[in-house]
Motif scaffolding. Structure first.
Motif, PDB file in Angstrom:
ATOM      1  N   ALA A  26      32.128  43.299  49.564  1.00 19.08           N
ATOM      2  CA  ALA A  26      30.922  42.663  49.056  1.00 19.08           C
ATOM      3  C   ALA A  26      31.447  41.789  47.739  1.00 19.08           C
ATOM      4  O   ALA A  26      30.878  40.838  47.508  1.00 19.08           O
ATOM      5  CB  ALA A  26      29.994  43.824  48.964  1.00 19.08           C
ATOM      6  N   ARG A  27      32.425  42.426  46.993  1.00 21.32           N
ATOM      7  CA  ARG A  27      32.745  41.924  45.876  1.00 21.32           C
ATOM      8  C   ARG A  27      33.328  40.381  46.253  1.00 21.32           C
ATOM      9  O   ARG A  27      33.287  39.493  45.368  1.00 21.32           O
ATOM     10  CB  ARG A  27      33.837  42.762  45.029  1.00 21.32           C
ATOM     11  CG  ARG A  27      32.829  44.037  44.320  1.00 21.32           C
ATOM     12  CD  ARG A  27      33.932  44.757  43.385  1.00 21.32           C
ATOM     13  NE  ARG A  27      33.402  45.698  42.765  1.00 21.32           N
ATOM     14  CZ  ARG A  27      34.171  46.439  41.818  1.00 21.32           C
ATOM     15  NH1 ARG A  27      35.025  45.752  41.281  1.00 21.32           N
ATOM     16  NH2 ARG A  27      33.515  47.175  41.290  1.00 21.32           N
ATOM     17  N   VAL A  28      34.233  40.380  47.233  1.00 17.32           N
ATOM     18  CA  VAL A  28      35.013  39.329  47.679  1.00 17.32           C
ATOM     19  C   VAL A  28      33.932  38.217  48.243  1.00 17.32           C
ATOM     20  O   VAL A  28      34.049  37.217  47.615  1.00 17.32           O
ATOM     21  CB  VAL A  28      36.215  39.591  48.956  1.00 17.32           C
ATOM     22  CG1 VAL A  28      36.736  38.350  49.238  1.00 17.32           C
ATOM     23  CG2 VAL A  28      37.059  40.502  48.197  1.00 17.32           C
ATOM     24  N   GLU A  29      33.093  38.707  48.807  1.00 20.25           N
ATOM     25  CA  GLU A  29      32.153  37.832  49.580  1.00 20.25           C
ATOM     26  C   GLU A  29      31.197  36.813  48.483  1.00 20.25           C
ATOM     27  O   GLU A  29      30.979  35.982  48.505  1.00 20.25           O
ATOM     28  CB  GLU A  29      31.237  38.528  50.697  1.00 20.25           C
ATOM     29  CG  GLU A  29      31.930  38.739  51.683  1.00 20.25           C
ATOM     30  CD  GLU A  29      31.252  39.480  52.953  1.00 20.25           C
ATOM     31  OE1 GLU A  29      31.361  39.309  54.201  1.00 20.25           O
ATOM     32  OE2 GLU A  29      30.195  40.191  52.625  1.00 20.25           O
ATOM     33  N   ALA A 210      40.672  39.160  40.933  1.00 20.12           N
ATOM     34  CA  ALA A 210      39.374  39.044  39.967  1.00 20.12           C
ATOM     35  C   ALA A 210      38.293  39.957  40.766  1.00 20.12           C
ATOM     36  O   ALA A 210      37.414  40.307  39.962  1.00 20.12           O
ATOM     37  CB  ALA A 210      39.114  37.686  39.657  1.00 20.12           C
ATOM     38  N   ALA A 211      38.116  39.663  41.861  1.00 18.62           N
ATOM     39  CA  ALA A 211      37.081  40.263  42.724  1.00 18.62           C
ATOM     40  C   ALA A 211      37.194  41.831  42.682  1.00 18.62           C
ATOM     41  O   ALA A 211      36.235  42.496  42.636  1.00 18.62           O
ATOM     42  CB  ALA A 211      36.875  39.572  44.215  1.00 18.62           C
ATOM     43  N   LEU A 249      43.449  57.638  55.472  1.00 18.17           N
ATOM     44  CA  LEU A 249      42.007  57.198  55.291  1.00 18.17           C
ATOM     45  C   LEU A 249      42.168  55.700  55.288  1.00 18.17           C
ATOM     46  O   LEU A 249      41.349  55.121  55.076  1.00 18.17           O
ATOM     47  CB  LEU A 249      41.910  57.678  53.798  1.00 18.17           C
ATOM     48  CG  LEU A 249      41.651  59.013  53.613  1.00 18.17           C
ATOM     49  CD1 LEU A 249      41.359  59.147  52.035  1.00 18.17           C
ATOM     50  CD2 LEU A 249      40.659  59.819  54.303  1.00 18.17           C
ATOM     51  N   ALA A 250      43.147  54.864  55.815  1.00 13.55           N
ATOM     52  CA  ALA A 250      43.192  53.728  55.932  1.00 13.55           C
ATOM     53  C   ALA A 250      42.013  53.056  56.944  1.00 13.55           C
ATOM     54  O   ALA A 250      41.767  53.620  57.639  1.00 13.55           O
ATOM     55  CB  ALA A 250      44.757  53.317  56.546  1.00 13.55           C
ATOM     56  N   ILE A 251      41.865  51.780  56.349  1.00 15.36           N
ATOM     57  CA  ILE A 251      40.752  51.292  57.298  1.00 15.36           C
ATOM     58  C   ILE A 251      40.595  49.676  57.059  1.00 15.36           C
ATOM     59  O   ILE A 251      41.355  49.295  56.259  1.00 15.36           O
ATOM     60  CB  ILE A 251      39.187  51.640  56.609  1.00 15.36           C
ATOM     61  CG1 ILE A 251      37.813  51.442  57.563  1.00 15.36           C
ATOM     62  CG2 ILE A 251      39.087  50.942  55.161  1.00 15.36           C
ATOM     63  CD1 ILE A 251      36.824  52.142  56.818  1.00 15.36           C
ATOM     64  N   TRP A 252      40.146  49.215  58.246  1.00 19.07           N
ATOM     65  CA  TRP A 252      40.259  47.729  58.429  1.00 19.07           C
ATOM     66  C   TRP A 252      38.802  46.856  58.166  1.00 19.07           C
ATOM     67  O   TRP A 252      37.658  47.782  58.574  1.00 19.07           O
ATOM     68  CB  TRP A 252      40.916  47.181  59.896  1.00 19.07           C
ATOM     69  CG  TRP A 252      42.105  47.621  60.120  1.00 19.07           C
ATOM     70  CD1 TRP A 252      42.702  48.544  60.322  1.00 19.07           C
ATOM     71  CD2 TRP A 252      43.292  46.543  59.784  1.00 19.07           C
ATOM     72  NE1 TRP A 252      44.057  48.404  60.577  1.00 19.07           N
ATOM     73  CE2 TRP A 252      44.505  47.320  60.249  1.00 19.07           C
ATOM     74  CE3 TRP A 252      43.199  45.238  59.361  1.00 19.07           C
ATOM     75  CZ2 TRP A 252      45.599  46.612  60.016  1.00 19.07           C
ATOM     76  CZ3 TRP A 252      44.420  44.771  59.247  1.00 19.07           C
ATOM     77  CH2 TRP A 252      45.517  45.374  59.659  1.00 19.07           C
ATOM     78  N   ARG A 253      38.828  45.831  57.521  1.00 16.82           N
ATOM     79  CA  ARG A 253      37.378  45.222  57.370  1.00 16.82           C
ATOM     80  C   ARG A 253      37.715  43.640  57.585  1.00 16.82           C
ATOM     81  O   ARG A 253      38.871  43.115  57.410  1.00 16.82           O
ATOM     82  CB  ARG A 253      36.868  45.273  56.125  1.00 16.82           C
ATOM     83  CG  ARG A 253      36.357  46.652  55.665  1.00 16.82           C
ATOM     84  CD  ARG A 253      35.115  46.993  56.367  1.00 16.82           C
ATOM     85  NE  ARG A 253      34.455  48.386  56.359  1.00 16.82           N
ATOM     86  CZ  ARG A 253      34.723  49.374  56.913  1.00 16.82           C
ATOM     87  NH1 ARG A 253      35.557  49.568  57.720  1.00 16.82           N
ATOM     88  NH2 ARG A 253      34.143  50.500  56.291  1.00 16.82           N
ATOM     89  N   GLU A 254      36.662  42.918  58.112  1.00 14.97           N
ATOM     90  CA  GLU A 254      36.931  41.479  58.177  1.00 14.97           C
ATOM     91  C   GLU A 254      35.981  40.738  57.592  1.00 14.97           C
ATOM     92  O   GLU A 254      34.662  41.449  57.286  1.00 14.97           O
ATOM     93  CB  GLU A 254      36.972  41.034  59.662  1.00 14.97           C
ATOM     94  CG  GLU A 254      37.723  41.778  60.702  1.00 14.97           C
ATOM     95  CD  GLU A 254      37.776  41.116  62.020  1.00 14.97           C
ATOM     96  OE1 GLU A 254      36.884  40.335  62.203  1.00 14.97           O
ATOM     97  OE2 GLU A 254      38.665  41.498  62.795  1.00 14.97           O
TER      98      GLU A 254
END
Length: 526
Positions: A26-29, A210-211, A249-254
């Motif tokens: 959410a921060r990146v977007e 920065a994000a 605990l690794a996780i993927w997001r797009e």
């Protein structure tokens, strides 16, 4: 219960980290949309003021946006003008006049149009290196500008090396382009229908740091892929180190970055706060394991007692079976002894010259039988050689004047079990040879050979030159069953009977752990 505690704690940590990953995305977007809004503002400014403004006016406008303090991660804002390649000299003169110093539109290109950078602010040393650069000459940038011209919306390029990368801290970068229509009513989607592009260059590392790492700090480590998640598309690795058990605990997001798909592989750092400790689950699991171990030991003790009782029963039954076998063998051996005595008496009588001669010969053979029996009895409790067992048994059956008998093999000792088993086996084979086999006729002969190989004893009993016994009759007799019991049951070996070239052959092979190898004695005749 221990497993449930563990799983619940792990599930809570995964959900918590998943929320942190969603927060990071959410921060990146949010930051990306904020930067894209600057492009819309810049395009509106050009639509009012025109693109022929001075660099000073453009720099003042960008300075008013306070990029360094409010929009950390963006390298600047710029304008790339769309021109025909044939008008390069004219555009270069305008560029020189605008900045008051000679500048070059570069690099050389074979494209029909060009999009040189005409304005870029803030005017620091890095951005000055990009003035005059023809972005349409690069395939990745050209693809993004063509897509932006077709859609009329902001489009990001693939990961590239920015021309501003003039220091040692080199990073991958990307650019976001927003087209400016030369004619607002035109909609062909071609780059040459635009007057140019407002754009923003980004250094991927600076943008993501920065994000993600401005306050509040997120305890995440990430690998970022522009497209497929493989080594060829890895564009940046955030420098935070992963914490213990981070892979679980690794996780993927797009996310979509102005028309492109970025994939993030998040793992927690050492600063990630877990919801609890595994000690309660581990303590409970330890207690359960100890209890299970005690129960297992009790069960094992009980099982061992039952096994001991069963073994005692088996041994008792085995002793009874062995006693029965010995009784049957004693009965069978007595019958065979009587048969041998009668046979020896007949043979002796045929060759004796008188009663005295018959008495002497017959008495000597009976003494030989007695001596052989005594030797076999002693072998039960000590050790005996295979040759000695054979010689005594053959002398016992055939007497001192055996016709054609040959023994050949090394001196090998066997223990009491082997001596008893082989003695009984040789006795049965010799008796059968005399009664039914080749040695029941004057022309018959017997050759016995043995050898040692690979921890096994192999014996070959070969009768030839006489009657060939019927194998089906031999296999049904008690003597055959007795030999099988001795070789297979006692010696864990095998015995085979066959006829080869009018000869009756018996092969015996058994493992022998207590072989005593001595000097090989050459074959001798009895």
């Amino acid at each position: 219960m221990a497993g449930q505690l563990w799983v619940s704690r792990e599930d809570a940590d995964k959900r918590h980290f998943g929320q942190l990953a969603d927060d990071a995305i959410a921060r990146v977007e949010e930051r990306l949309q904020l930067h894209i809004s600057l492009l819309y503002s810049l395009r509106a400014f050009f639509e009012v003021a025109g693109t022929a403004i001075s660099p000073q006016t453009f720099a003042e406008f960008v300075a008013g946006l306070e990029l360094a303090s409010r929009y950390n991660g963006i390298q600047g804002l710029g304008f790339a003008q769309t021109i025909a390649t044939t008008h390069t000299d004219e555009a270069q003169r305008k560029l020189d006049a605008r900045f008051g110093r000679p500048l070059t539109i570069w690099p050389q290109t074979r494209q029909p149009i060009r999009t040189p950078v005409m304005l870029l602010a803030p005017q620091d040393e890095r951005n000055r290196a990009a003035l005059g650069y023809d972005m349409y000459s690069d395939a990745s940038r050209r693809e993004a500008m063509q897509a932006a011209a077709r859609s009329g919306r902001p489009v990001a390029s693939a990961a590239v090396r920015l021309v501003q990368e003039i220091d040692r801290d080199v990073q991958f970068g990307f650019l976001v382009y927003l087209p400016m229509r030369a004619d607002l009513s035109a909609g062909t989607g071609l780059v040459n229908d635009t007057s140019g592009f407002v754009y923003a260059p980004f250094r991927i590392g600076d943008f993501l740091n920065a994000a993600l790492f401005e306050k509040p700090h997120l305890p995440v480590h990430a690998e970022v892929y522009d497209g497929p998640a493989d080594a060829d598309h890895l564009v940046y690795t955030l420098s935070q180190a992963g914490g213990p058990d981070s892979d679980r605990l690794a996780i993927w997001r797009e996310i979509e970055v102005a028309g492109r798909t970025w994939r993030f592989h998040f793992v927690p750092t050492q600063d990630f706060q877990r919801f609890g400790s595994n000690y309660p689950a581990a303590l409970l699991a330890t207690f359960v394991l100890i209890l299970a171990l005690v129960l297992a030991l009790l069960t094992l003790v009980q099982a061992r007692r039952l096994e001991a009782v069963a073994a005692l029963n088996r041994e008792s039954q085995r002793n009874l079976d062995q006693k029965d076998l010995l009784l049957r063998e004693m009965n069978h051996r007595i019958k065979n002894s009587i048969t041998r005595m009668l046979s020896i008496a007949r043979q002796t009588a045929r060759r004796s010259e008188g009663l005295d001669d018959f008495t002497d010969r017959y008495e000597a053979r009976l003494h030989a039988m007695s001596a052989a029996q005594e030797m076999l009895t002693r072998s039960k409790w000590g050790r005996a050689e295979i040759r000695a067992l054979l010689e005594n048994e053959l002398k016992q059956v055939f007497g001192e004047e055996g016709t054609d008998l040959r023994l050949d093999g090394p001196a090998v000792e066997v223990d009491e079990i082997g001596a008893q088993s082989l003695g009984l086996t040789f006795h049965e084979l010799a008796t059968n040879a005399m009664k039914y086999g080749a040695l029941s006729t004057p022309t018959g002969s017997l050759a016995v050979s043995w050898r040692l190989a690979d921890g096994h004893v192999t014996i070959e009993w070969r009768e030839s030159g006489g009657v060939v016994p019927d194998l089906s009759t031999i296999r049904s007799g008690f003597g055959t069953k007795l030999m099988d019991a001795m070789i297979r049951g006692e010696l864990d070996g095998r015995i085979e009977r066959l006829v080869e070239n009018d000869a009756y052959v018996v092969h015996i092979r058994f493992p022998h752990a207590n072989l005593a190898k001595r000097q090989v004695v050459p074959g001798s005749r009895l």
